[in-house]
Design a protein around this motif. Structure first.
Motif, PDB file in Angstrom:
ATOM      1  N   VAL A  45      13.995  42.453  22.927  1.00 23.31           N
ATOM      2  CA  VAL A  45      15.228  42.639  23.686  1.00 23.31           C
ATOM      3  C   VAL A  45      16.424  42.108  22.892  1.00 23.31           C
ATOM      4  N   GLU A  46      16.244  40.995  22.207  1.00 22.03           N
ATOM      5  CA  GLU A  46      17.321  40.452  21.373  1.00 22.03           C
ATOM      6  C   GLU A  46      17.748  41.460  20.312  1.00 22.03           C
ATOM      7  N   GLN A  47      16.813  42.228  19.787  1.00 23.46           N
ATOM      8  CA  GLN A  47      17.156  43.232  18.784  1.00 23.46           C
ATOM      9  C   GLN A  47      17.915  44.404  19.406  1.00 23.46           C
ATOM     10  N   PHE A  48      17.572  44.778  20.640  1.00 19.07           N
ATOM     11  CA  PHE A  48      18.344  45.811  21.340  1.00 19.07           C
ATOM     12  C   PHE A  48      19.797  45.346  21.492  1.00 19.07           C
ATOM     13  N   ARG A  49      19.958  44.101  21.901  1.00 14.92           N
ATOM     14  CA  ARG A  49      21.310  43.557  22.109  1.00 14.92           C
ATOM     15  C   ARG A  49      22.062  43.416  20.798  1.00 14.92           C
ATOM     16  N   SER A  50      21.368  43.031  19.755  1.00 10.63           N
ATOM     17  CA  SER A  50      21.984  42.909  18.435  1.00 10.63           C
ATOM     18  C   SER A  50      22.488  44.261  17.943  1.00 10.63           C
ATOM     19  N   ALA A  51      21.701  45.304  18.146  1.00  3.03           N
ATOM     20  CA  ALA A  51      22.115  46.653  17.737  1.00  3.03           C
ATOM     21  C   ALA A  51      23.396  47.058  18.453  1.00  3.03           C
ATOM     22  N   GLU A  52      23.494  46.664  19.713  1.00  3.86           N
ATOM     23  CA  GLU A  52      24.698  46.978  20.476  1.00  3.86           C
ATOM     24  C   GLU A  52      25.894  46.168  19.963  1.00  3.86           C
ATOM     25  N   GLU A  53      25.675  44.877  19.742  1.00  4.62           N
ATOM     26  CA  GLU A  53      26.757  44.010  19.249  1.00  4.62           C
ATOM     27  C   GLU A  53      27.273  44.467  17.884  1.00  4.62           C
ATOM     28  N   GLN A  54      26.393  45.011  17.066  1.00  3.45           N
ATOM     29  CA  GLN A  54      26.784  45.462  15.726  1.00  3.45           C
ATOM     30  C   GLN A  54      27.339  46.883  15.724  1.00  3.45           C
ATOM     31  N   GLY A  55      27.389  47.499  16.893  1.00  4.94           N
ATOM     32  CA  GLY A  55      27.980  48.824  17.000  1.00  4.94           C
ATOM     33  C   GLY A  55      27.092  49.976  16.598  1.00  4.94           C
ATOM     34  N   TRP A  56      25.779  49.733  16.505  1.00  2.32           N
ATOM     35  CA  TRP A  56      24.849  50.807  16.139  1.00  2.32           C
ATOM     36  C   TRP A  56      24.572  51.734  17.314  1.00  2.32           C
ATOM     37  N   ALA A  57      24.408  51.146  18.510  1.00  9.20           N
ATOM     38  CA  ALA A  57      24.023  51.945  19.672  1.00  9.20           C
ATOM     39  C   ALA A  57      24.429  51.235  20.953  1.00  9.20           C
ATOM     40  N   SER A  59      23.029  50.537  24.542  1.00  5.25           N
ATOM     41  CA  SER A  59      21.785  50.581  25.302  1.00  5.25           C
ATOM     42  C   SER A  59      22.094  51.015  26.729  1.00  5.25           C
ATOM     43  N   LEU A  60      21.441  52.071  27.179  1.00  9.14           N
ATOM     44  CA  LEU A  60      21.629  52.568  28.534  1.00  9.14           C
ATOM     45  C   LEU A  60      20.509  52.105  29.453  1.00  9.14           C
ATOM     46  N   ALA A  61      19.296  52.082  28.932  1.00  9.04           N
ATOM     47  CA  ALA A  61      18.133  51.593  29.687  1.00  9.04           C
ATOM     48  C   ALA A  61      17.029  51.300  28.679  1.00  9.04           C
ATOM     49  N   TRP A  62      16.189  50.336  29.014  1.00  6.86           N
ATOM     50  CA  TRP A  62      15.064  50.022  28.145  1.00  6.86           C
ATOM     51  C   TRP A  62      13.980  49.313  28.939  1.00  6.86           C
ATOM     52  N   VAL A  63      12.773  49.390  28.401  1.00  8.55           N
ATOM     53  CA  VAL A  63      11.650  48.620  28.929  1.00  8.55           C
ATOM     54  C   VAL A  63      10.752  48.267  27.747  1.00  8.55           C
ATOM     55  N   VAL A  64      10.338  47.006  27.711  1.00  8.58           N
ATOM     56  CA  VAL A  64       9.372  46.558  26.706  1.00  8.58           C
ATOM     57  C   VAL A  64       8.043  46.389  27.439  1.00  8.58           C
ATOM     58  N   MET A  65       7.109  47.250  27.102  1.00  7.34           N
ATOM     59  CA  MET A  65       5.774  47.215  27.684  1.00  7.34           C
ATOM     60  C   MET A  65       4.873  46.369  26.778  1.00  7.34           C
ATOM     61  N   TRP A  71      13.501  53.055  24.786  1.00 12.51           N
ATOM     62  CA  TRP A  71      14.880  52.602  24.644  1.00 12.51           C
ATOM     63  C   TRP A  71      15.790  53.819  24.730  1.00 12.51           C
ATOM     64  N   LEU A  72      16.548  53.898  25.795  1.00 17.70           N
ATOM     65  CA  LEU A  72      17.502  54.981  26.002  1.00 17.70           C
ATOM     66  C   LEU A  72      18.855  54.511  25.471  1.00 17.70           C
TER      67      LEU A  72
END
Length: 152
Positions: A45-57, A59-65, A71-72
């Motif tokens: 999850v930290e990597q999803f947030r990092s990608a957002e903070e760095q302007g890569w993507a 995040s609209l929705a996600w689940v880590v199973m 990851w939407l």
């Protein structure tokens, strides 16, 4: 056409564009249930947030199973392969450091699907976050800790 493995053939000729919405999915190596641990799941999850903070993507929705993630995203810059390589590499490093393990965490490649119609978005987000319910991990979505969506 050269005889590439199936995962490479899927990428040939693929067009990726910024501001397009994609569903990304990848599995752990040998489908091991690495993320039954909330602590390890949060490293992804930290990597999803990092990608957002760095302007890569965005995040609209996600689940880590336990053995994969969905990851939407709305892609902002770069390519999907760059985004996934970064996410998988950095989450592998974080999990390996936290557990003392070595080696790969994720299977090679990933699956992506570009959304074609705006009305698919909320339905797809519901599909993503309801994954733990369908898998029988919880009886109520609120009982599963490793998911989020911008609509909540």
């Amino acid at each position: 056409m050269p005889d590439f493995p199936a995962s490479h053939r899927l990428r040939l000729g693929r067009y990726v564009e910024a501001n397009r919405i994609y569903l990304l999915t990848t599995n752990t190596l040998d489908r091991k249930s690495v993320f039954e641990s909330l602590t390890l799941g949060r490293l992804v999850v930290e990597q999803f947030r990092s990608a957002e903070e760095q302007g890569w993507a965005n995040s609209l929705a996600w689940v880590v199973m336990p053995d994969h993630f969905h990851w939407l995203i709305e892609l902002q810059q770069g390519s999907l392969s760059e985004l996934m390589q970064k996410t998988k590499s950095l989450s592998t490093r974080a999990v390996n450091m936290a557990t003392g393990r070595k080696g790969s965490l994720w299977q090679q490649g990933y699956h992506d699907r570009a959304l074609r119609r705006e009305e698919d978005l909320v339905e797809l987000a519901r599909y993503v976050v309801a994954n733990p319910l369908r898998a029988g991990l919880v009886e109520r979505l609120g009982d599963y800790p490793l998911w989020d969506a911008i609509w909540v």
